[in-house]
Write an enzyme that holds these catalytic residues in place. Structure first.
Site, PDB file in Angstrom:
ATOM      1  N   ASP A 248      27.772  18.857  35.211  1.00  0.00           N
ATOM      2  CA  ASP A 248      27.722  17.727  36.061  1.00  0.00           C
ATOM      3  C   ASP A 248      26.826  16.835  35.180  1.00  0.00           C
ATOM      4  O   ASP A 248      25.621  17.107  34.951  1.00  0.00           O
ATOM      5  CB  ASP A 248      27.290  18.102  37.471  1.00  0.00           C
ATOM      6  N   GLU A 306      31.004  16.934  31.998  1.00  0.00           N
ATOM      7  CA  GLU A 306      31.343  15.575  32.687  1.00  0.00           C
ATOM      8  C   GLU A 306      30.354  14.507  31.390  1.00  0.00           C
ATOM      9  O   GLU A 306      29.177  14.677  31.813  1.00  0.00           O
ATOM     10  CB  GLU A 306      30.933  15.427  33.801  1.00  0.00           C
TER      11      GLU A 306
HETATM   12  C1  GLC Z   1      28.658  13.944  39.160  1.00  0.00           C
HETATM   13  C2  GLC Z   1      29.682  14.158  40.345  1.00  0.00           C
HETATM   14  C3  GLC Z   1      29.547  13.559  41.444  1.00  0.00           C
HETATM   15  C4  GLC Z   1      28.124  13.492  41.840  1.00  0.00           C
HETATM   16  C5  GLC Z   1      27.142  13.143  40.666  1.00  0.00           C
HETATM   17  C6  GLC Z   1      25.775  13.199  40.735  1.00  0.00           C
HETATM   18  O1  GLC Z   1      29.277  12.702  38.602  1.00  0.00           O
HETATM   19  O2  GLC Z   1      30.903  14.479  39.803  1.00  0.00           O
HETATM   20  O3  GLC Z   1      30.397  13.854  42.450  1.00  0.00           O
HETATM   21  O4  GLC Z   1      27.962  12.532  42.935  1.00  0.00           O
HETATM   22  O5  GLC Z   1      27.404  13.844  39.690  1.00  0.00           O
HETATM   23  O6  GLC Z   1      25.562  14.854  41.054  1.00  0.00           O
END
Ligand code: GLC
Length: 604
Positions: A248, A306
């Site tokens: 993440d 991500e």
């Molecule tokens: C990422 C997650 C998202 C979350 C953010 C903070 O982007 O996919 O849902 O709000 O991280 O953890």
């Protein structure tokens, strides 16, 4: 030794004291990193084979998948009850959005205990049962690794607040103001400054850093003992049998420790935190090599990151054979909009723009590694509603989009509900939304002068809650998701006809088409081609056509999705063979006639 390897190895060295790490990073901050190439480009075009290559993945948002105990919230036993459904679909890897202990300020992306399951989802025994039952069905489970920040309810942060000089306080960024101003002018992703007074010390000059909500304090990756704690935690799950993690918001771990701020990009005098993150990606890379070496690599674990804004020069560092991740999501289409700091300034991304962005990303990845094609995830509205022209926001449009998603090069992720063609939910008031980001964007839109109706209209296009509404299983109460009187988020308005039960035995349904696509992708004849074959863009012939080829060892397959409201013709070989199509497609004298809103897969 090349500069890049030198840098990587000294920063990951066990012997390097935290102080030395600070000094090296500070020097890098001063002299800039642009000149340092961290590139570990692959020298030949063959790719090291991995256990996850050729598999199709599926994302579950646990709160909304299936509720087994009638409390209105999905849970692990609910997921176990649907494993046969996933196996039948052809899915072999399942990513669970966070199911760890959390106060759920950001729906589990605020973790208060990394090594326990939140009671709302069940127990560790339930989780172990899920792992075992998934394995029996040939399904690997990957979890969500949220390690840029934790929750303000985590015991580390509570200890830091109780005593800002304690060991745990070093796990966070706690700073004093500068010249009577906040330590820097960065804006958090969920609005407002990234700095907040340290709880319990409101009368003192002490602030802590949070790039996301204030209940999500950022973790200090520059402090080695903290990194070791995180690596131990990752290994705890990998040792348990988890196959890997989706990682993440990870590029945010890099910080400029002098906290210089950036020129304002808004009337509030602040600048988006993501601009700082983009500047510091090489620093993050150093930590990520270390994480890989100490956790994923020894376990042959899958890491799917991500990571936004990865450019061609550094892509090999991320997803090449020696990269620090196995693969990353392809956010290139989403990035077209990410640059707008608020929802209300969004610009629609039509499917031609989607095609340009995604095709460019595919070309970039071709010689290097795999991306993960997506249509949507839990942070996005439904792709069928967002990217397709109005006339194609239908089951036919969902099928044509499916062909693109499943057959592009890389490991496709299907987000729960996408396989039945779920569209955006209709929200009738701001009170029906749950997401903190939706609420913040509503406020920002009103402050910018939009009316309540206009602000609501924007959320009905953009909100993350569209993906988070309950999975639609059948036409009974709450779409078969839960027996509760009220579910945690509203149920999609069309659930009486749009649900799994209605599609399961219908050979023409979106669900059946997804199954056929996945089966084709995994078929003995085409598996190698769809796994390792190159991507080649084809001539679009019209704005809303998405055509590409997959090519391997002289074998070529065309995938053509037509989202136009009229048929299109496409030239192929006279002896081409149609492998699959969503509607009847004519092939005469080497010319395909593809009806409006339809797709075809052709072997040449
Ligand atoms: C990422 C997650 C998202 C979350 C953010 C903070 O982007 O996919 O849902 O709000 O991280 O953890």
């Amino acid at each position: 030794m090349a500069q890049d390897l030198w840098l990587s190895s000294i920063l990951s060295s066990q012997q390097l004291s935290p102080l030395c790490t600070y000094i090296v990073i500070a020097l890098l901050n001063i002299f800039g990193l642009e000149s340092l190439s961290l590139s570990k480009q692959k020298e030949d075009s063959s790719m090291e084979k991995k256990w996850w290559h050729g598999k199709v993945a599926y994302q579950i948002y646990p709160k909304s998948f299936c509720d087994s105990n009638g409390d209105g919230v999905g849970d692990i036993q609910g997921i176990i009850s649907k494993l046969d459904y996933l196996k039948d679909l052809g899915v072999e890897i399942v990513w669970l959005s966070p199911c760890f202990k959390s106060p759920f300020v950001d729906q589990g992306y605020d973790i208060s205990d990394y090594q326990d399951i939140d009671p709302i989802f069940g127990t560790m025994e339930d989780f172990d049962e899920l792992l075992a039952k998934a394995k029996e069905r040939g399904i690997s489970i990957i979890l969500d690794l949220v390690i840029n920040h934790c929750s303000s309810e985590h015991e580390w942060f509570k200890k830091a607040c109780a005593d800002p000089n304690c060991e745990e306080a070093k796990y966070f960024f706690i700073k004093k103001s500068k010249d009577g101003k906040l330590p820097d002018n960065l804006r958090s992703y969920f609005g407002g400054s990234v700095w907040e007074k340290l709880p319990g010390h409101e009368d003192e000059d002490l602030y802590y850093l949070h790039y996301f909500a204030k209940q999500q304090p950022d973790l200090n990756w520059y402090y080695e003992p903290l990194r070791e704690k995180l690596f131990d935690m990752i290994n705890f799950w990998l040792d348990k049998g988890v196959a890997g993690f989706r990682v993440d918001a990870i590029m945010n771990i890099a910080k400029d420790l002098s906290f210089p701020g950036l020129p304002a990009d808004g009337a509030d005098g602040m600048c988006s935190a993501n601009k700082m993150t983009a500047k510091l990606s090489d620093q993050a890379a150093t930590f990520l090599y270390e994480m890989n070496d100490k956790t994923f690599k020894p376990h042959d674990g899958l890491s799917v990151a991500e990571a936004f804004g990865v450019n061609q020069e550094s892509l090999a560092n991320y997803i090449g054979d020696n990269g620090f991740f196995s693969t990353i999501f392809d956010f290139s289409a989403r990035e077209l909009n990410e640059k707008y700091p608020a929802y209300y300034r969004y610009r629609p991304v039509t499917i031609d723009k989607w095609r340009e962005a995604v095709f460019a990303a595919q070309n970039r990845a071709n010689p290097i590694g795999f991306l993960c094609p997506i249509i949507e995830n839990h942070d996005e509205p439904r792709g069928v509603s967002y990217y397709l022209p109005t006339h194609a926001r239908t089951p036919d449009g969902a099928k044509a989009f499916a062909a693109v998603n499943v057959l592009l090069r890389g490991m496709p992720f299907i987000y729960q509900g996408q396989e039945i063609g779920m569209t955006n939910t209709k929200f009738n008031s701001i009170y029906e939304f749950d997401d903190l980001n939706a609420k913040d964007n509503y406020k920002v839109a009103l402050e910018a002068g939009l009316t309540e109706t206009q602000a609501l209209d924007i959320l009905n296009i953009e909100s993350r809650d569209h993906a988070r509404t309950p999975m639609l299983w059948d036409d009974s109460k709450n779409a078969g998701f839960s027996s509760a009187a009220v579910t945690w988020l509203k149920v999609h308005q069309d659930y009486h006809k749009l649900n799994v039960a209605a599609q399961k035995d219908d050979p023409n349904s979106v669900l059946s088409f997804y199954k056929q696509l996945i089966a084709l992708r995994k078929s003995p004849e085409y598996k190698e081609l769809f796994t390792y074959g190159d991507f080649q863009a084809l001539d679009p012939v019209a704005d809303y056509v998405v055509p590409f080829a997959r090519v391997l060892d002289g074998k070529t397959v065309y995938v053509i999705a037509n989202f136009e409201d009229s048929p299109v013709s496409y030239g192929v070989n006279a002896d081409s063979k149609i492998l699959l199509s969503s509607k009847e497609v004519q092939l005469q004298d080497g010319t395909l006639t593809i009806p409006a809103v339809a797709c075809v897969v052709v072997a040449l």
